[in-house]
Design an enzyme around this catalytic site. Structure first.
Site, PDB file in Angstrom:
ATOM      1  CB  CYS A  81      40.767  40.317  47.094  1.00  8.13           C
ATOM      2  SG  CYS A  81      39.422  39.092  47.173  1.00  8.13           S
ATOM      3  CG  HIS A 181      37.782  43.654  45.717  1.00  5.80           C
ATOM      4  ND1 HIS A 181      38.828  43.324  44.885  1.00  5.80           N
ATOM      5  CD2 HIS A 181      37.146  42.496  46.003  1.00  5.80           C
ATOM      6  CE1 HIS A 181      38.824  42.021  44.666  1.00  5.80           C
ATOM      7  NE2 HIS A 181      37.821  41.492  45.337  1.00  5.80           N
ATOM      8  CD  GLU A 183      39.789  46.519  43.571  1.00  2.00           C
ATOM      9  OE1 GLU A 183      39.624  45.340  43.208  1.00  2.00           O
ATOM     10  OE2 GLU A 183      40.260  46.819  44.689  1.00  2.00           O
TER      11      GLU A 183
END
Length: 200
Positions: A81, A181, A183
């Site tokens: 990001c 992202h 994650e």
């Protein structure tokens, strides 16, 4: 087991990134220690918020020289990001240009889109030969939250579209980066992180 440092410079989803990397088998340390960042098998540079604020945080811990030293030592780096955005030469927010780390040529600018931020799930147009996206279907979706992006980059570029095409991921030698992202991207993000670990 690969040892990965998630760089703590006051910005980013540190624990989310840690958990996601541990899920795919990495040994993870979340730290601001640049010596540890230099020595790890892999370094993840996260980031949320404003480009200038993230650069200030990186500068405060001397991260720029540490990241450059990693690359000279042939050790990989993954930006996520705003952690991807700061790898570029510069970022422009609200008419103000801030200097980036300059590891990727190009500028990060506001997306020309009717609705910002670009928030939610989107597909990525993956370039042939990508290692990050290896084994994934073309309709795989990843989670984005951003209003700014790079339009051009060096290396192997994969793009997404929100109002206009933008750089969703970069693979340039030892530097890898995603605008989305991983994650927060469930199984798809886990696969991408596992693919990255396999390159370390």
């Amino acid at each position: 087991m690969q040892k990965v440092v998630v760089l703590d410079y006051g910005s980013g989803n540190l624990r989310s990134a840690q958990r996601a990397l541990e899920r795919v088998g990495a040994e993870v340390d979340v730290t601001a220690d640049t010596a540890a960042a230099l020595d790890a098998d892999g370094l993840v540079v996260p980031g949320v918020g404003a480009f200038a604020a993230c650069m200030a945080g990186l500068d405060a811990i001397g991260a720029g020289p540490a990241i450059e030293a990693r690359l000279r030592a042939m050790r990989p780096v993954l930006g996520i990001c705003v952690g991807m955005q700061v790898l570029f030469t510069a970022g422009v927010e609200h008419g103000v240009e801030s200097k980036g780390l300059g590891l990727l040529p190009g500028r990060v600018e506001r997306l020309a889109a009717p609705i910002l931020p670009h928030m939610g799930w989107n597909t990525v147009d993956v370039s042939a030969g990508s290692k990050l996206f290896a084994g994934m279907a073309a309709d795989t979706r990843f989670y984005f939250v951003h209003s700014y992006a790079a339009r051009h980059a060096s290396g192997l570029i994969s793009r997404a579209t929100h109002g206009e095409p933008f750089v969703a991921a970069v693979e340039d030698g030892l530097v890898s980066a995603t605008q989305f992202h991983p994650e927060k991207s469930g199984d798809a993000g886990a696969q991408l992180l596992e693919n990255w670990l396999a390159t370390l």
